[in-house]
Scaffold this motif. Structure first.
Motif, PDB file in Angstrom:
ATOM      1  N   THR A  51       0.834  -1.199   0.000  1.00 36.13           N
ATOM      2  CA  THR A  51       0.000   0.000   0.000  1.00 36.13           C
ATOM      3  C   THR A  51       0.867   1.247   0.000  1.00 36.13           C
ATOM      4  OG1 THR A  51      -1.697   1.228   1.216  1.00 36.13           O
ATOM      5  CG2 THR A  51      -0.157  -0.069   2.534  1.00 36.13           C
ATOM      6  N   SER A  53      -0.388   3.676   1.687  1.00 34.24           N
ATOM      7  CA  SER A  53      -1.169   4.324   2.739  1.00 34.24           C
ATOM      8  C   SER A  53      -0.428   4.323   4.066  1.00 34.24           C
ATOM      9  CB  SER A  53      -2.495   3.585   2.892  1.00 34.24           C
ATOM     10  OG  SER A  53      -3.273   4.175   3.901  1.00 34.24           O
ATOM     11  N   GLN A 100      -8.338   7.942  10.589  1.00 33.05           N
ATOM     12  CA  GLN A 100      -7.987   7.660   9.193  1.00 33.05           C
ATOM     13  C   GLN A 100      -9.232   7.735   8.339  1.00 33.05           C
ATOM     14  OE1 GLN A 100      -6.240   3.598  10.310  1.00 33.05           O
ATOM     15  NE2 GLN A 100      -7.070   3.150   8.291  1.00 33.05           N
ATOM     16  N   GLY A 101      -9.095   7.402   7.050  1.00 25.63           N
ATOM     17  CA  GLY A 101     -10.192   7.624   6.109  1.00 25.63           C
ATOM     18  C   GLY A 101     -11.459   6.863   6.443  1.00 25.63           C
ATOM     19  N   ARG A 102     -11.319   5.609   6.811  1.00 26.84           N
ATOM     20  CA  ARG A 102     -12.514   4.794   7.025  1.00 26.84           C
ATOM     21  C   ARG A 102     -13.328   5.259   8.213  1.00 26.84           C
ATOM     22  NH1 ARG A 102      -9.093  -0.542   7.262  1.00 26.84           N
ATOM     23  NH2 ARG A 102      -7.836   0.830   5.951  1.00 26.84           N
ATOM     24  N   GLU A 105     -15.523   7.733   6.777  1.00 28.18           N
ATOM     25  CA  GLU A 105     -16.575   7.051   6.002  1.00 28.18           C
ATOM     26  C   GLU A 105     -17.656   6.506   6.932  1.00 28.18           C
ATOM     27  OE1 GLU A 105     -14.333   3.961   4.130  1.00 28.18           O
ATOM     28  OE2 GLU A 105     -13.380   5.329   2.705  1.00 28.18           O
ATOM     29  N   THR A 128     -14.906   1.744   1.858  1.00 27.97           N
ATOM     30  CA  THR A 128     -16.060   2.599   1.569  1.00 27.97           C
ATOM     31  C   THR A 128     -17.273   1.718   1.276  1.00 27.97           C
ATOM     32  OG1 THR A 128     -14.392   3.905   0.380  1.00 27.97           O
ATOM     33  CG2 THR A 128     -16.640   4.719   0.350  1.00 27.97           C
ATOM     34  N   THR A 183     -14.478   9.106  -6.277  1.00 28.95           N
ATOM     35  CA  THR A 183     -13.183   8.783  -5.680  1.00 28.95           C
ATOM     36  C   THR A 183     -12.066   9.275  -6.585  1.00 28.95           C
ATOM     37  OG1 THR A 183     -14.208   6.820  -4.724  1.00 28.95           O
ATOM     38  CG2 THR A 183     -11.810   6.866  -4.763  1.00 28.95           C
ATOM     39  N   ASN A 187      -8.980   4.487  -7.027  1.00 34.00           N
ATOM     40  CA  ASN A 187      -8.019   3.494  -6.560  1.00 34.00           C
ATOM     41  C   ASN A 187      -8.348   2.082  -7.050  1.00 34.00           C
ATOM     42  OD1 ASN A 187      -6.119   2.058  -5.123  1.00 34.00           O
ATOM     43  ND2 ASN A 187      -7.022   2.438  -3.131  1.00 34.00           N
ATOM     44  N   ASP A 216     -14.259  11.313  -2.330  1.00 32.44           N
ATOM     45  CA  ASP A 216     -13.311  10.520  -1.554  1.00 32.44           C
ATOM     46  C   ASP A 216     -11.959  11.041  -2.027  1.00 32.44           C
ATOM     47  OD1 ASP A 216     -11.412   8.703  -0.732  1.00 32.44           O
ATOM     48  OD2 ASP A 216     -12.722   6.963  -0.964  1.00 32.44           O
ATOM     49  N   CYS A 218      -8.767  10.985  -1.056  1.00 25.61           N
ATOM     50  CA  CYS A 218      -7.466  10.435  -0.620  1.00 25.61           C
ATOM     51  C   CYS A 218      -6.290  10.896  -1.465  1.00 25.61           C
ATOM     52  CB  CYS A 218      -7.505   8.916  -0.683  1.00 25.61           C
ATOM     53  SG  CYS A 218      -8.626   8.194   0.497  1.00 25.61           S
ATOM     54  N   ARG A 219      -6.447  10.857  -2.791  1.00 28.24           N
ATOM     55  CA  ARG A 219      -5.326  11.172  -3.683  1.00 28.24           C
ATOM     56  C   ARG A 219      -5.669  12.390  -4.532  1.00 28.24           C
ATOM     57  NH1 ARG A 219      -6.069   5.783  -2.910  1.00 28.24           N
ATOM     58  NH2 ARG A 219      -4.328   4.672  -1.940  1.00 28.24           N
ATOM     59  N   SER A 256      -8.310  10.283   3.662  1.00 27.26           N
ATOM     60  CA  SER A 256      -7.291   9.555   4.400  1.00 27.26           C
ATOM     61  C   SER A 256      -5.991  10.313   4.228  1.00 27.26           C
ATOM     62  CB  SER A 256      -7.149   8.130   3.860  1.00 27.26           C
ATOM     63  OG  SER A 256      -5.981   7.541   4.399  1.00 27.26           O
ATOM     64  N   LYS A 258      -3.278   9.479   5.134  1.00 31.13           N
ATOM     65  CA  LYS A 258      -2.196   8.517   4.945  1.00 31.13           C
ATOM     66  C   LYS A 258      -1.774   8.456   3.476  1.00 31.13           C
ATOM     67  CE  LYS A 258      -2.691   4.750   7.472  1.00 31.13           C
ATOM     68  NZ  LYS A 258      -3.296   3.530   8.088  1.00 31.13           N
ATOM     69  N   LYS A 259      -2.547   9.085   2.607  1.00 34.26           N
ATOM     70  CA  LYS A 259      -2.174   9.159   1.192  1.00 34.26           C
ATOM     71  C   LYS A 259      -1.637  10.573   0.924  1.00 34.26           C
ATOM     72  CE  LYS A 259      -5.148   5.533   1.299  1.00 34.26           C
ATOM     73  NZ  LYS A 259      -5.831   5.128   2.533  1.00 34.26           N
ATOM     74  N   ARG A 406      -2.124  -4.976  -7.445  1.00 31.38           N
ATOM     75  CA  ARG A 406      -1.668  -3.594  -7.329  1.00 31.38           C
ATOM     76  C   ARG A 406      -0.316  -3.537  -6.637  1.00 31.38           C
ATOM     77  NH1 ARG A 406      -4.297   0.672  -3.215  1.00 31.38           N
ATOM     78  NH2 ARG A 406      -3.026  -0.580  -1.820  1.00 31.38           N
TER      79      ARG A 406
HETATM   80  N1  F0G Z   1     -10.745   5.576   0.100  1.00 31.82           N
HETATM   81  C1  F0G Z   1      -9.761   5.220  -0.737  1.00 31.82           C
HETATM   82  C2  F0G Z   1      -9.868   5.557  -2.191  1.00 31.82           C
HETATM   83  C3  F0G Z   1      -8.657   4.524  -0.243  1.00 31.82           C
HETATM   84  O1  F0G Z   1      -7.673   4.178  -1.084  1.00 31.82           O
HETATM   85  C4  F0G Z   1      -8.587   4.216   1.133  1.00 31.82           C
HETATM   86  C5  F0G Z   1      -7.476   3.464   1.680  1.00 31.82           C
HETATM   87  C6  F0G Z   1      -9.628   4.625   1.972  1.00 31.82           C
HETATM   88  C7  F0G Z   1     -10.691   5.309   1.414  1.00 31.82           C
HETATM   89  C8  F0G Z   1      -9.629   4.337   3.439  1.00 31.82           C
HETATM   90  O2  F0G Z   1      -8.655   5.086   4.101  1.00 31.82           O
HETATM   91  O3  F0G Z   1      -7.083   3.357   5.013  1.00 31.82           O
HETATM   92  O4  F0G Z   1      -7.128   5.686   5.909  1.00 31.82           O
HETATM   93  O5  F0G Z   1      -8.972   4.144   6.393  1.00 31.82           O
HETATM   94  N2  F0G Z   1      -6.688   2.827   0.946  1.00 31.82           N
HETATM   95  C9  F0G Z   1      -5.522   2.077   1.364  1.00 31.82           C
HETATM   96  C10 F0G Z   1      -4.960   1.371   0.166  1.00 31.82           C
HETATM   97  C11 F0G Z   1      -5.699   1.218   2.542  1.00 31.82           C
HETATM   98  O6  F0G Z   1      -4.091   0.506   0.347  1.00 31.82           O
HETATM   99  O7  F0G Z   1      -5.360   1.682  -0.955  1.00 31.82           O
HETATM  100  P1  F0G Z   1      -7.923   4.525   5.420  1.00 31.82           P
END
Ligand code: F0G
Length: 458
Positions: A51, A53, A100-102, A105, A128, A183, A187, A216, A218-219, A256, A258-259, A406
């Protein structure tokens, strides 16, 4: 710069040694974890592309920010820096930190979504989807047809099929569509970007039906860079200008950090509707924490506030998107089938094309992920029927539309020689593709089975 080579826009300040388990150890590890690379100890992995992330390297400025973290329970200075940064980049007024992201959500869907509702998305990420389904609602993926064809070249394969969105609202009725989500980048569909024109078109449909639109996000910075590169009219705009325009088209977002927050942990939920935000904060307190820290330490809030700006730096984005493309070009030139064009954060191998002799019911992408680990200690993740297959009451499964592996590139972490090595491993596995065998699933949990399901080779 006049030279062809795009160099990493940083130098290395702290190093972390890599372990080199030999092939016997890797084989034993795969057996031990039931052919699910999520079960591996990280020390058993040579190059970890599981990942992008939370796995990136933070900058000197982020670490400096961490030292300035204000750990006050309520009203910490770090929260206000975080809130102001998010508001400045997104224009969204209500900013709710989450761990974190979830978590964002879960709160969003718990507050907005009821059993029987339908939530459209270009493609739901796995968490999600799970959070929508946990509310008893349907998570419906409406990416354009090109987004489901790995070989199709299209500049914005993450776009939502606007006619399909319209038809869905028509079919289920506006009252059963609590929100529409897009999104960026897409992803699960290959890290593919969404164009500004598509976001605008989705906004128009949502406006016509009075349905809120959420990103969403993240990126979001990587998506902004693709818009700059590929969408007419954006070449001279800066990433922050493009990002602001993207966010100006939505009512809220989940994120998230983390991205594209360039941090090891963190996230947020942001929106403009103060009433909805209040409901979300009530739930936040139940599981995440007080609204000025939301499950994060003050120092995490500092790291994210700094990281969000760094993700938007042009030198960084140029290097980031090019280094992913570099890996993709290397393996594609050797004839390895990949999702084209390459996404922003990852290269996706097309296991269906590489392993036509393994049917979806035998999880070709899971088998390929195991083979990459066995060959060179490279860890990727299956995005196919293990992650998205739908078990039926009669014991069969509806397979996922694509069988992908991936290889996600952590931000600012690996150098070009690491990536060259990964390319060599991928090519070596592709040369042996005919010898690979499928897998039988031995055990699975009720939710998000790809994390813990176990397998045996057929
Ligand atoms: N949405 C997308 C598009 C994501 O890629 C992720 C996480 C999340 C939501 C959830 O975020 O992990 O901070 O709770 N994607 C990671 C991945 C885990 O490996 O693609 P999170």
């Amino acid at each position: 710069m006049p030279y062809r080579t795009i160099i990493e826009p940083f130098r290395i300040h702290t190093v972390e040694p890599i372990d080199f388990p030999d092939e016997d150890r890797r084989r034993a590890a795969l057996e031990r974890v039931g052919y699910n690379v999520f079960g591996l100890h990280a020390d058993e992995v040579i190059i970890d592309l599981l990942t992008d992330s939370g796995t990136g390297a933070m900058s000197t400025r982020q670490w400096a920010g961490i030292m300035q973290g204000d750990e006050s329970y309520a009203g910490s200075r770090s929260f206000y820096r975080f809130r102001d940064t998010v508001a400045e980049i997104t224009g969204l007024t209500e900013v709710i930190p989450t761990h974190q992201g979830r978590a964002a959500e879960r709160i969003l869907f718990a507050v907005t979504t009821n059993a029987g509702d339908v939530v459209p998305n270009n493609t739901h990420f796995d968490t999600t989807r799970a959070n929508v389904e946990y509310q008893g609602a349907e998570a419906r993926d409406l990416v354009i047809p090109a987004g489901l064809d790995p070989a199709a070249e299209h500049p914005f394969k993450g776009n939502m099929d606007v006619d399909a969105l319209e038809a869905t609202i028509e079919e289920v009725g506006r009252d059963r569509v609590p929100l529409v989500m897009v999104t960026v980048t897409n992803n699960s569909g290959g890290g593919q970007p969404v164009s500004m024109a598509n976001l605008r078109a989705v906004r128009e449909v949502c406006d016509r039906h009075g349905i809120p639109l959420f990103l969403d996000a993240c990126r979001f910075a990587e998506n902004a860079w693709f818009i700059k590169l590929r969408e007419p009219g954006y070449a001279d705009k800066t990433p922050i200008e493009i990002a602001r325009e993207m966010f100006s088209l939505v009512d809220g977002c989940t994120m998230s950090a983390k991205k594209d927050g360039m941090s090891n942990i963190g996230g947020f939920l942001a929106m403009n509707d103060p009433t909805l935000a209040q409901e979300c904060r009530n739930l936040l307190i139940l599981t995440e924490g007080f609204p000025t820290y939301g499950g994060l330490a003050g120092y995490d809030l500092e790291a994210v506030a700094q990281g969000l700006w760094e993700a938007l730096e042009e030198e960084y984005l140029r290097y980031r998107i090019r280094s992913t493309e570099y890996l993709a070009e290397k393996v594609a030139a050797a004839g390895v089938p990949i999702v084209k064009p390459p996404g922003g954060h990852a290269v996706y191998l097309d296991a269906k094309a590489l392993l036509p002799h393994i049917p979806p019911s035998q999880y070709p992408a899971q088998a390929l992920a195991c083979a990459l680990y066995l060959e060179g200690g490279v860890r990727g993740v299956e995005i196919g029927s293990v992650m998205f297959g739908k078990p039926q009451p009669d014991g069969t499964e509806i397979p996922a539309p694509m069988e992908l592996v991936r290889l996600a590139v952590p931000r600012r972490t690996y150098t070009q020689s690491h990536i060259d090595y990964v390319g060599e491993v991928m090519i070596a596995v592709a040369e042996k593709a005919g010898d690979l065998r499928g897998l039988r699933m031995v055990s699975q949990p009720p939710w998000l089975r790809h994390f813990t399901a176990t397998f045996e080779p057929l």
